[in-house]
Every structure is written in C-alpha cells, then in structure tokens.
Design a protein around this motif. Structure first.
Motif, mmCIF file in Angstrom:
data_model
loop_
_atom_site.group_PDB
_atom_site.id
_atom_site.type_symbol
_atom_site.label_atom_id
_atom_site.label_comp_id
_atom_site.label_asym_id
_atom_site.label_seq_id
_atom_site.Cartn_x
_atom_site.Cartn_y
_atom_site.Cartn_z
ATOM 1 N N MET A 1 0.840 -1.184 0.000
ATOM 2 C CA MET A 1 0.000 0.000 0.000
ATOM 3 C C MET A 1 0.882 1.243 0.000
ATOM 4 O O MET A 1 2.005 1.218 0.490
ATOM 5 N N CYS A 2 0.376 2.321 -0.553
ATOM 6 C CA CYS A 2 1.160 3.547 -0.646
ATOM 7 C C CYS A 2 0.317 4.718 -0.139
ATOM 8 O O CYS A 2 -0.904 4.623 -0.009
ATOM 9 N N GLY A 3 0.998 5.810 0.153
ATOM 10 C CA GLY A 3 0.313 6.982 0.639
ATOM 11 C C GLY A 3 -0.618 7.559 -0.405
ATOM 12 O O GLY A 3 -0.326 7.539 -1.604
ATOM 13 N N ASN A 4 -1.758 8.083 0.041
ATOM 14 C CA ASN A 4 -2.732 8.644 -0.881
ATOM 15 C C ASN A 4 -3.438 9.818 -0.206
ATOM 16 O O ASN A 4 -3.773 9.757 0.981
ATOM 17 N N LYS A 5 -3.662 10.889 -0.951
ATOM 18 C CA LYS A 5 -4.323 12.065 -0.404
ATOM 19 C C LYS A 5 -5.457 12.473 -1.340
ATOM 20 O O LYS A 5 -5.286 12.551 -2.548
ATOM 21 N N ASN A 6 -6.629 12.701 -0.754
ATOM 22 C CA ASN A 6 -7.749 13.199 -1.544
ATOM 23 C C ASN A 6 -8.633 14.080 -0.665
ATOM 24 O O ASN A 6 -8.414 14.178 0.541
ATOM 25 N N LYS A 7 -9.620 14.694 -1.279
ATOM 26 C CA LYS A 7 -10.535 15.553 -0.534
ATOM 27 C C LYS A 7 -11.920 14.919 -0.556
ATOM 28 O O LYS A 7 -12.379 14.422 -1.581
ATOM 29 N N SER A 8 -12.584 14.939 0.593
ATOM 30 C CA SER A 8 -13.883 14.291 0.695
ATOM 31 C C SER A 8 -14.862 15.165 1.458
ATOM 32 O O SER A 8 -14.474 16.086 2.189
ATOM 33 N N GLY A 9 -16.165 14.876 1.319
ATOM 34 C CA GLY A 9 -17.199 15.619 2.026
ATOM 35 C C GLY A 9 -17.511 16.950 1.378
ATOM 36 O O GLY A 9 -16.848 17.395 0.443
ATOM 37 N N ARG A 10 -18.542 17.579 1.888
ATOM 38 C CA ARG A 10 -18.944 18.869 1.338
ATOM 39 C C ARG A 10 -17.884 19.933 1.518
ATOM 40 O O ARG A 10 -17.718 20.825 0.687
ATOM 41 N N SER A 11 -17.164 19.840 2.624
ATOM 42 C CA SER A 11 -16.133 20.843 2.901
ATOM 43 C C SER A 11 -14.822 20.552 2.198
ATOM 44 O O SER A 11 -13.866 21.321 2.314
ATOM 45 N N LYS A 12 -14.781 19.422 1.475
ATOM 46 C CA LYS A 12 -13.567 19.010 0.761
ATOM 47 C C LYS A 12 -12.353 18.950 1.692
ATOM 48 O O LYS A 12 -11.271 19.428 1.387
ATOM 49 N N THR A 13 -12.567 18.309 2.825
ATOM 50 C CA THR A 13 -11.490 18.159 3.803
ATOM 51 C C THR A 13 -10.450 17.174 3.281
ATOM 52 O O THR A 13 -10.789 16.115 2.748
ATOM 53 N N ALA A 14 -9.185 17.539 3.438
ATOM 54 C CA ALA A 14 -8.098 16.659 2.993
ATOM 55 C C ALA A 14 -8.131 15.366 3.804
ATOM 56 O O ALA A 14 -8.224 15.393 5.034
ATOM 57 N N ARG A 15 -8.056 14.252 3.104
ATOM 58 C CA ARG A 15 -8.089 12.922 3.740
ATOM 59 C C ARG A 15 -6.859 12.154 3.290
ATOM 60 O O ARG A 15 -6.649 11.942 2.097
ATOM 61 N N VAL A 16 -6.036 11.730 4.241
ATOM 62 C CA VAL A 16 -4.794 11.024 3.937
ATOM 63 C C VAL A 16 -4.938 9.567 4.350
ATOM 64 O O VAL A 16 -5.299 9.267 5.489
ATOM 65 N N THR A 17 -4.670 8.668 3.412
ATOM 66 C CA THR A 17 -4.841 7.237 3.671
ATOM 67 C C THR A 17 -3.680 6.438 3.089
ATOM 68 O O THR A 17 -2.839 6.966 2.360
ATOM 69 N N TYR A 18 -3.671 5.147 3.431
ATOM 70 C CA TYR A 18 -2.843 4.183 2.720
ATOM 71 C C TYR A 18 -3.775 3.472 1.745
ATOM 72 O O TYR A 18 -4.858 3.012 2.121
ATOM 73 N N LYS A 19 -3.356 3.377 0.496
ATOM 74 C CA LYS A 19 -4.198 2.817 -0.562
ATOM 75 C C LYS A 19 -3.434 1.719 -1.302
ATOM 76 O O LYS A 19 -2.223 1.829 -1.516
ATOM 77 N N CYS A 20 -4.147 0.660 -1.691
ATOM 78 C CA CYS A 20 -3.527 -0.417 -2.462
ATOM 79 C C CYS A 20 -2.982 0.154 -3.771
ATOM 80 O O CYS A 20 -3.708 0.783 -4.533
ATOM 81 N N ASN A 21 -1.714 -0.078 -4.022
ATOM 82 C CA ASN A 21 -1.074 0.488 -5.215
ATOM 83 C C ASN A 21 -1.680 -0.076 -6.502
ATOM 84 O O ASN A 21 -1.809 0.635 -7.508
ATOM 85 N N THR A 22 -2.069 -1.354 -6.474
ATOM 86 C CA THR A 22 -2.700 -1.957 -7.650
ATOM 87 C C THR A 22 -4.063 -1.327 -7.918
ATOM 88 O O THR A 22 -4.423 -1.044 -9.058
ATOM 89 N N ARG A 23 -4.809 -1.096 -6.836
ATOM 90 C CA ARG A 23 -6.114 -0.467 -6.994
ATOM 91 C C ARG A 23 -5.971 0.955 -7.524
ATOM 92 O O ARG A 23 -6.743 1.410 -8.366
ATOM 93 N N LYS A 24 -4.956 1.657 -7.034
ATOM 94 C CA LYS A 24 -4.733 3.034 -7.462
ATOM 95 C C LYS A 24 -4.344 3.105 -8.929
ATOM 96 O O LYS A 24 -4.787 3.992 -9.666
ATOM 97 N N ALA A 25 -3.535 2.141 -9.378
ATOM 98 C CA ALA A 25 -3.016 2.190 -10.751
ATOM 99 C C ALA A 25 -3.938 1.511 -11.757
ATOM 100 O O ALA A 25 -4.126 2.004 -12.872
#
Length: 234
Positions: A1-25
């Motif tokens: 898994m690798c680091g991943n950053k996205n924005k979620s919710g109405r306020s577009k709050t930054a969300r930092v997660t570990y994400k499966c690299n295969t799923r991401k690619a």
C-alpha cells in the motif's frame, strides 16, 4: 500500500490514507483505503507496549540467541556451501566438455545456464556469510539493553526518531478489514551493517501481533507522517 491524499465531504477536507497500489493504478483490487493516522497509531501503540520493560527483555533474548546460533552454525554453513559450489562447478565442466565434443542441444544449453546462475548464487551466499562473520561481534545482554533502552517510550519521541525505531523493529504490516498484523524484525542486521544492501536470511520473526482496528478510538489518533518498511493489504 502507498500513501494517498484526496478531498472528501462537502467541505472538501483533505483525507490522507494508505491505498492499495494496484487499486490506485489499475482499479483491480477491492481492498479499502485505511486512514493513515489510524494504522500509524496502532503500530506506534504496539511498539510502545513491546518495548516496555518486560517486552524489551524478551526481544533481547531473541536477538542474543540469534547471534549465538549464527556464530555456531556459520562454519558448518560455509562448509556446506563450498561443497555445493564444488559439485556445481564439476557439472558445469562436464557440460562444457560435452559441448566442445560436439554434443549440444537446447536442453544442454538451458541446463548450463541454470547451473551458472546457481553457481553465482552460491558464491554470493558464501561471500555474504563470510562478511557477516567478519563483522559480527556479539554484545552482552546488558549492552543490548543499554542501547535498545533508548528506543523505549516511542510515543514521546520526535517524528524522525519514530521513523528510525519503526524501520528498525517492524518487518511488515499486514492490513485486513477488521484487524492489523504487525511482524517484528529481529535479525542480525539490526547490529551488523548491511552489506551491499543484502538482506540477511536469518530473520527470527516472532508470530505477528493482531491489533483490532475497532479497538482504537478517535481520541487515540495522531496525524503524523511515518514511513513504514512495508505495508500490505491482506
């Protein structure tokens, strides 16, 4: 898994997660993202418990015994490796002689290539074991405790120190939907310089610790960026 950053919710709050690299690619994995602060807090908490007074003594016993076993077995291992090397070289010479006498088939060439690769592997293992023996100095349990005692109380360490401690003790972290497994790294390379980036083949890793994800409450979370040696989605 690798680091991943996205924005979620109405306020577009930054969300930092570990994400499966295969799923991401490739979008080919259904493993869900896991919050960075959650998995890092679980690992730090587990390390804090393992490096407590009682836990540290167990770790020292494992490391010290591993060093003693290596020191005892290394001469015999070198002897066996040299025997294998001699046998492989004899087989290589026989095939080369057969080819020079006009006996050459695709299977002969394949066998020669496989033996050559095996020969190189054995030579590398002999060289590595010799260098490990030259560098290995078995410290006393008291000295180990003195040095490793500095790694206790990881929760109150600086970020750089936390990274170093995790890299030293954590072999891998495996993430499952309901829990996390943490595999500890207790090997000779903790106290013997790694040679040419090689990994030791004598890594006495204890059984993994199971940490329930739901056990950890929001109040425990700490948002910090840590670099784990390996994070795998189960």
């Amino acid at each position: 898994m690798c680091g991943n950053k996205n924005k979620s919710g109405r306020s577009k709050t930054a969300r930092v997660t570990y994400k499966c690299n295969t799923r991401k690619a490739k979008k080919e994995c259904d493993a869900k993202d896991i919050r960075k602060d959650l998995v890092e807090a679980i690992v730090i908490d587990a390390l804090d418990r393992e490096l407590s007074d009682g836990g540290l003594d167990k770790i020292i016993e494992i490391i010290h015994k591993g060093m003693m076993d290596f020191a005892k077995s290394a001469p015999n291992e070198l002897k066996e490796l040299n025997k294998k090397l001699k046998s492989v070289e004899e087989k290589i010479n026989n095939i080369v002689e057969a080819i020079m006498n006009g006996i050459s088939t695709p299977s002969t060439k394949q066998a020669l290539n496989e033996l050559e690769a095996f020969r190189i592997d054995i030579i590398d293992r002999i060289d590595y074991t010799k260098k490990q023996c030259e560098k290995l100095q078995i410290p006393s349990k008291e000295l180990l405790r003195s040095n490793m005692g500095n790694d206790m109380d990881i929760k109150n360490k600086s970020l750089d120190e936390q990274k170093r401690i995790i890299k030293t003790y954590v072999y891998k972290v495996v993430v499952y939907p309901e829990y996390i497994e943490i595999y500890w790294r207790f090997d000779l390379n903790m106290y013997v310089d790694t040679i040419d980036g090689a990994e030791g083949n004598r890594t006495p890793v204890r059984k993994p610790i199971h940490c329930s994800i739901s056990h950890y409450s929001q109040s425990f979370m700490q948002t910090r960026s840590l670099l784990f040696p390996l994070l795998i989605a189960g």
